[in-house]
Design an enzyme around this catalytic site. Structure first.
Site, PDB file in Angstrom:
ATOM      1  N   GLY A   1     -18.980  70.313  70.355  1.00  0.00           N
ATOM      2  CA  GLY A   1     -20.103  69.535  70.876  1.00  0.00           C
ATOM      3  C   GLY A   1     -20.633  70.031  72.201  1.00  0.00           C
ATOM      4  O   GLY A   1     -21.840  69.935  72.474  1.00  0.00           O
ATOM      5  N   ASN A   2     -19.745  70.590  73.054  1.00  0.00           N
ATOM      6  CA  ASN A   2     -20.186  71.087  74.358  1.00  0.00           C
ATOM      7  C   ASN A   2     -21.149  72.256  74.245  1.00  0.00           C
ATOM      8  O   ASN A   2     -21.883  72.560  75.181  1.00  0.00           O
ATOM      9  CB  ASN A   2     -18.983  71.517  75.206  1.00  0.00           C
ATOM     10  CG  ASN A   2     -18.281  70.332  75.833  1.00  0.00           C
ATOM     11  OD1 ASN A   2     -18.753  69.198  75.739  1.00  0.00           O
ATOM     12  ND2 ASN A   2     -17.147  70.574  76.467  1.00  0.00           N
TER      13      ASN A   2
ATOM     14  N   LYS B   1     -14.152  58.481  60.821  1.00  0.00           N
ATOM     15  CA  LYS B   1     -14.821  59.571  61.525  1.00  0.00           C
ATOM     16  C   LYS B   1     -15.764  59.042  62.606  1.00  0.00           C
ATOM     17  O   LYS B   1     -16.736  58.356  62.308  1.00  0.00           O
ATOM     18  CB  LYS B   1     -15.609  60.428  60.526  1.00  0.00           C
ATOM     19  CG  LYS B   1     -16.388  61.576  61.162  1.00  0.00           C
ATOM     20  CD  LYS B   1     -15.460  62.595  61.768  1.00  0.00           C
ATOM     21  CE  LYS B   1     -16.255  63.755  62.368  1.00  0.00           C
ATOM     22  NZ  LYS B   1     -15.383  64.682  63.119  1.00  0.00           N
TER      23      LYS B   1
ATOM     24  N   LYS C   1     -15.993  68.367  60.585  1.00  0.00           N
ATOM     25  CA  LYS C   1     -16.501  69.736  60.719  1.00  0.00           C
ATOM     26  C   LYS C   1     -15.390  70.781  60.658  1.00  0.00           C
ATOM     27  O   LYS C   1     -15.559  71.852  60.068  1.00  0.00           O
ATOM     28  CB  LYS C   1     -17.284  69.839  62.026  1.00  0.00           C
ATOM     29  CG  LYS C   1     -17.732  71.237  62.424  1.00  0.00           C
ATOM     30  CD  LYS C   1     -16.837  71.858  63.488  1.00  0.00           C
ATOM     31  CE  LYS C   1     -16.851  71.108  64.780  1.00  0.00           C
ATOM     32  NZ  LYS C   1     -15.966  71.730  65.806  1.00  0.00           N
TER      33      LYS C   1
ATOM     34  N   LYS D   1      -8.604  69.735  64.550  1.00  0.00           N
ATOM     35  CA  LYS D   1      -8.684  71.183  64.765  1.00  0.00           C
ATOM     36  C   LYS D   1      -7.363  71.848  64.387  1.00  0.00           C
ATOM     37  O   LYS D   1      -7.345  72.889  63.713  1.00  0.00           O
ATOM     38  CB  LYS D   1      -9.063  71.484  66.219  1.00  0.00           C
ATOM     39  CG  LYS D   1     -10.452  70.994  66.593  1.00  0.00           C
ATOM     40  CD  LYS D   1     -10.708  71.077  68.082  1.00  0.00           C
ATOM     41  CE  LYS D   1     -12.121  70.644  68.429  1.00  0.00           C
ATOM     42  NZ  LYS D   1     -12.508  69.328  67.916  1.00  0.00           N
TER      43      LYS D   1
END
Length: 313
Positions: A12-13, A130, A214, A276
């Site tokens: 997102g960054n 989510k 994602k 992740k």
């Protein structure tokens, strides 16, 4: 040097900084830096497929549609996900193409609006998990639960967010088209926001409301494409255990077995690092190849093995 294929998941960054206004101008400004970092892959003879998140952007669209619901009926979540794939894919592709051109590199860049197959009986549809959209205070979250019937959770100490179904991705509908583009040396943006969740009924594809993680979708894409590496770019240079505690420790490398132990010990938050790590485990277990987690700022050094966290079998 042989070309390597990497699936690169940007966080997102790379699109919006924390507490920054989510304007198109700010996203383009952030993508200038992101694109300069991604060019490192081209210099190092990689073929890349870029994936990205869309949780805040989908959430913002939902807010906009809620405000205008008496004028224009809101769209379902799968269609809103497609919207974010389109506009974020356009912005990433344009920024990256401009950066490549300014450095004299001739490469095609294309966005593939991607549908991802899920199981309509996935338990996620009965247990929303989510996070999407903006962060709220506890009192705001309680009000939204009452007023709109939203499911709200506390997200990794950053505030409260709405949660929606997050089914497990099973297949990539556009996988053959993506393979053809890779073969033709095109840099691809695909499976944005985890892809659009779809189901099959009577051999027909049909959208279903949800948001696929994602990182999970990135792992599936990497497996389906037989990628050499899965690279997840996030807000930290390395993965930590005991994160934000006096005894926090950066991890330079870990095996799948060690990663699973750290998960069981509760070191990774559901709303941030856990998906992740799980995505990396899935890729490594399926392929026997390595995965990397690092940040954009140190990407070039990480590709040279000087930093980042590498997950191996």
């Amino acid at each position: 040097m042989k070309e390597k294929l990497a699936i690169v998941a940007i966080g997102g960054n790379a699109l919006n900084k924390p507490k920054e206004s989510p304007t198109a101008e700010n996203i383009f400004k952030n993508l200038e830096f992101t694109s300069k970092c991604l060019v490192s892959f081209v210099r190092k003879n990689y073929k890349i497929v870029i994936t990205h998140g869309n949780g805040p952007q989908v959430g913002n669209i939902l807010v906009q549609q809620e405000v205008a619901k008496d004028i224009i009926p809101p769209f379902p979540l799968d269609v809103n996900g497609a919207m974010t794939q389109g506009y974020l894919g356009y912005m990433i592709a344009q920024s990256l193409k401009n950066t490549l051109s300014s450095e004299g590199i001739k490469k095609d860049v294309a966005c593939v609006v991607t549908q991802v197959l899920v199981d309509k009986n996935d338990q996620a549809f009965h247990n929303p998990s989510k996070p999407i959209g903006p962060f709220y205070s506890k009192s705001e979250a309680e009000s939204l639960t009452i007023e709109k019937g939203w499911n709200m959770i506390e997200d990794a100490g950053r505030g409260y967010r709405r949660v929606v179904p997050s089914p497990i991705p099973l297949d990539i509908i556009e996988i053959e088209a993506i393979k053809k583009l890779i073969k033709n040396e095109t840099i691809i943006i695909a499976a944005g926001g985890g892809g659009i969740p779809v189901i099959k009924e009577n051999n027909q594809i049909k959208g279903i409301e949800g948001v696929i993680d994602k990182d999970r979708a990135s792992a599936l894409l990497a497996i389906k494409l037989d990628a050499d590496e899965l690279i997840i770019l996030t807000a930290v240079e390395k993965v930590y255990i005991n994160y934000n505690k006096p005894n926090q420790q950066a991890i330079s490398s870990m095996t799948v077995e060690e990663a699973k132990r750290y998960i069981n010990e509760g070191h990774f938050s559901k709303g941030s690092m856990l998906p992740k790590i799980e995505a990396c485990i899935e890729f490594v277990e399926h392929t026997g190849r390595s995965a990397l987690i690092t940040d954009l700022q140190t990407l070039e050094e990480a590709l040279e093995g000087k930093t980042g966290t590498v997950i191996t079998k």
